[in-house]
Design a protein around this motif. Structure first.
Motif, short mmCIF file in Angstrom:
data_model
loop_
_atom_site.label_atom_id
_atom_site.label_comp_id
_atom_site.label_asym_id
_atom_site.label_seq_id
_atom_site.Cartn_x
_atom_site.Cartn_y
_atom_site.Cartn_z
N GLN A 64 0.84 -1.20 0.00
CA GLN A 64 0.00 0.00 0.00
C GLN A 64 0.87 1.25 0.00
OE1 GLN A 64 -2.95 0.28 3.15
NE2 GLN A 64 -3.95 2.02 2.18
N THR A 65 0.58 2.14 -0.94
CA THR A 65 1.34 3.39 -1.04
C THR A 65 0.47 4.62 -0.81
OG1 THR A 65 1.01 3.44 -3.45
CG2 THR A 65 3.04 2.42 -2.63
N VAL A 66 -0.84 4.46 -1.01
CA VAL A 66 -1.77 5.58 -0.81
C VAL A 66 -2.72 5.21 0.31
CG1 VAL A 66 -3.51 7.07 -1.85
CG2 VAL A 66 -1.60 6.22 -3.25
N PHE A 67 -2.69 5.96 1.39
CA PHE A 67 -3.46 5.60 2.58
C PHE A 67 -4.80 6.34 2.62
CE2 PHE A 67 0.53 3.69 3.27
CZ PHE A 67 0.25 2.58 4.04
N HIS A 68 -5.52 6.13 1.55
CA HIS A 68 -6.94 6.51 1.37
C HIS A 68 -7.52 5.27 0.71
CE1 HIS A 68 -10.05 9.68 -0.15
NE2 HIS A 68 -10.56 8.46 -0.31
N VAL A 69 -8.39 4.58 1.42
CA VAL A 69 -8.78 3.24 0.98
C VAL A 69 -9.22 3.23 -0.48
CG1 VAL A 69 -11.16 3.43 1.86
CG2 VAL A 69 -10.13 1.18 1.53
N HIS A 70 -8.79 2.18 -1.20
CA HIS A 70 -9.12 2.05 -2.61
C HIS A 70 -9.06 0.59 -3.01
CE1 HIS A 70 -4.79 2.63 -2.20
NE2 HIS A 70 -4.66 1.82 -3.23
N ALA A 71 -9.91 0.24 -3.97
CA ALA A 71 -9.90 -1.11 -4.54
C ALA A 71 -9.28 -1.05 -5.93
CB ALA A 71 -11.33 -1.63 -4.64
N HIS A 72 -8.38 -1.99 -6.19
CA HIS A 72 -7.87 -2.18 -7.55
C HIS A 72 -8.80 -3.15 -8.26
CE1 HIS A 72 -3.66 -0.65 -6.77
NE2 HIS A 72 -4.02 -0.93 -5.53
N VAL A 73 -9.31 -2.74 -9.42
CA VAL A 73 -10.14 -3.61 -10.26
C VAL A 73 -9.30 -3.97 -11.48
CG1 VAL A 73 -12.29 -3.84 -11.54
CG2 VAL A 73 -12.20 -2.40 -9.49
N LEU A 74 -8.94 -5.25 -11.57
CA LEU A 74 -8.04 -5.71 -12.63
C LEU A 74 -8.78 -6.67 -13.55
CD1 LEU A 74 -5.52 -6.29 -9.87
CD2 LEU A 74 -4.93 -4.81 -11.78
N GLY A 75 -8.64 -6.42 -14.85
CA GLY A 75 -9.34 -7.27 -15.80
C GLY A 75 -8.49 -7.56 -17.02
N ALA A 76 -8.86 -8.63 -17.70
CA ALA A 76 -8.12 -9.09 -18.88
C ALA A 76 -8.67 -8.46 -20.15
CB ALA A 76 -8.22 -10.61 -18.97
N ASP A 77 -7.88 -8.59 -21.21
CA ASP A 77 -8.37 -8.26 -22.55
C ASP A 77 -9.46 -9.24 -22.95
OD1 ASP A 77 -6.80 -6.06 -23.35
OD2 ASP A 77 -5.09 -7.38 -23.75
N PRO A 78 -10.32 -8.85 -23.91
CA PRO A 78 -11.31 -9.81 -24.41
C PRO A 78 -10.64 -11.10 -24.87
CG PRO A 78 -11.71 -7.61 -25.31
CD PRO A 78 -10.40 -7.54 -24.58
N GLY A 79 -11.13 -12.20 -24.39
CA GLY A 79 -10.55 -13.49 -24.77
C GLY A 79 -9.29 -13.87 -24.02
N GLY A 80 -8.79 -12.95 -23.19
CA GLY A 80 -7.56 -13.21 -22.45
C GLY A 80 -7.85 -13.63 -21.02
N ALA A 81 -6.80 -13.73 -20.23
CA ALA A 81 -6.94 -14.11 -18.82
C ALA A 81 -5.81 -13.46 -18.03
CB ALA A 81 -6.89 -15.62 -18.66
N LEU A 82 -6.09 -13.12 -16.79
CA LEU A 82 -5.05 -12.60 -15.91
C LEU A 82 -4.21 -13.78 -15.42
CD1 LEU A 82 -7.04 -10.08 -13.69
CD2 LEU A 82 -5.58 -9.57 -15.66
N PRO A 83 -2.89 -13.63 -15.42
CA PRO A 83 -2.06 -14.71 -14.90
C PRO A 83 -2.23 -14.87 -13.40
CG PRO A 83 -0.71 -12.84 -15.59
CD PRO A 83 -2.12 -12.50 -15.93
N GLU A 84 -2.13 -16.10 -12.94
CA GLU A 84 -2.13 -16.36 -11.50
C GLU A 84 -0.78 -15.92 -10.92
OE1 GLU A 84 -4.58 -17.36 -9.67
OE2 GLU A 84 -5.91 -17.58 -11.38
N GLY A 85 -0.77 -15.66 -9.62
CA GLY A 85 0.49 -15.40 -8.94
C GLY A 85 1.06 -14.04 -9.21
N SER A 86 0.24 -13.11 -9.69
CA SER A 86 0.70 -11.73 -9.88
C SER A 86 -0.48 -10.83 -9.65
CB SER A 86 1.24 -11.54 -11.30
OG SER A 86 0.17 -11.51 -12.22
N LEU A 87 -0.22 -9.54 -9.61
CA LEU A 87 -1.33 -8.62 -9.43
C LEU A 87 -2.21 -8.60 -10.67
CD1 LEU A 87 -2.62 -6.63 -7.51
CD2 LEU A 87 -1.14 -4.84 -8.46
N GLY A 88 -1.59 -8.69 -11.84
CA GLY A 88 -2.42 -8.63 -13.03
C GLY A 88 -1.66 -8.87 -14.32
N GLN A 89 -0.35 -8.79 -14.29
CA GLN A 89 0.43 -8.95 -15.53
C GLN A 89 1.27 -10.20 -15.49
OE1 GLN A 89 2.58 -5.28 -16.01
NE2 GLN A 89 1.34 -4.71 -17.75
#
Ligand code: AMP
Length: 125
Positions: free
Chosen positions: A100-125
């Protein structure tokens, strides 16, 4: 409880909410704002931020205003439907050692490209 209102310096997200600095805002209502992360870690990387600066972390938000936390999650879902087919990874970092770098609560919403998938074991890439 320590809150941001105890701090002299507003966070970057408090300043975005106040329109003191620009952001690529994709959604806003009375209680939350959502904008694109300036350093995206996935094809879709949005931040959902409660407008109040009262809560620094997701645990503080859950304890202090569970309805607002539920609204953050519902907003994440709505944005995911619009931006990445309705499926998404939701990340809250809590504390410096967790990234955490910004101490104002926030949610990261991470999504894949159409037809793609987010890799496991990482934040999103
Ligand atoms: P965290 O590390 O969980 O506190 O997340 C903070 C996030 O805010 C990081 O992913 C940053 O890239 C992002 N960020 C910082 N400053 C800005 C800004 N001005 N506009 C958009 N995103 C930002």
């Amino acid at each position: 409880m320590v809150t941001m209102s105890d701090s002299a310096e507003p966070t970057v997200f408090t300043r975005i909410v106040a329109r003191e600095i620009p952001a690529d805002i994709v959604f806003e209502n009375d209680t939350v704002v959502a904008f694109r992360d300036i350093k995206p870690q996935a094809p879709v990387h949005l931040l959902v931020v409660p407008k109040t600066e009262r809560y620094r972390t997701v645990s503080e938000l859950a304890a202090g205003d569970p309805a607002l936390l539920a609204e953050v999650v519902a907003t994440a879902k709505q944005l995911a439907v619009q931006h990445c087919g309705g499926e998404f990874r939701l990340v809250f970092n809590e504390g410096e050692s967790a990234g955490q770098t910004v101490f104002h609560v926030h949610a990261h919403v991470l999504g894949a490209d159409p037809g793609g998938a987010l890799p496991e074991g990482s934040l999103g890439q």
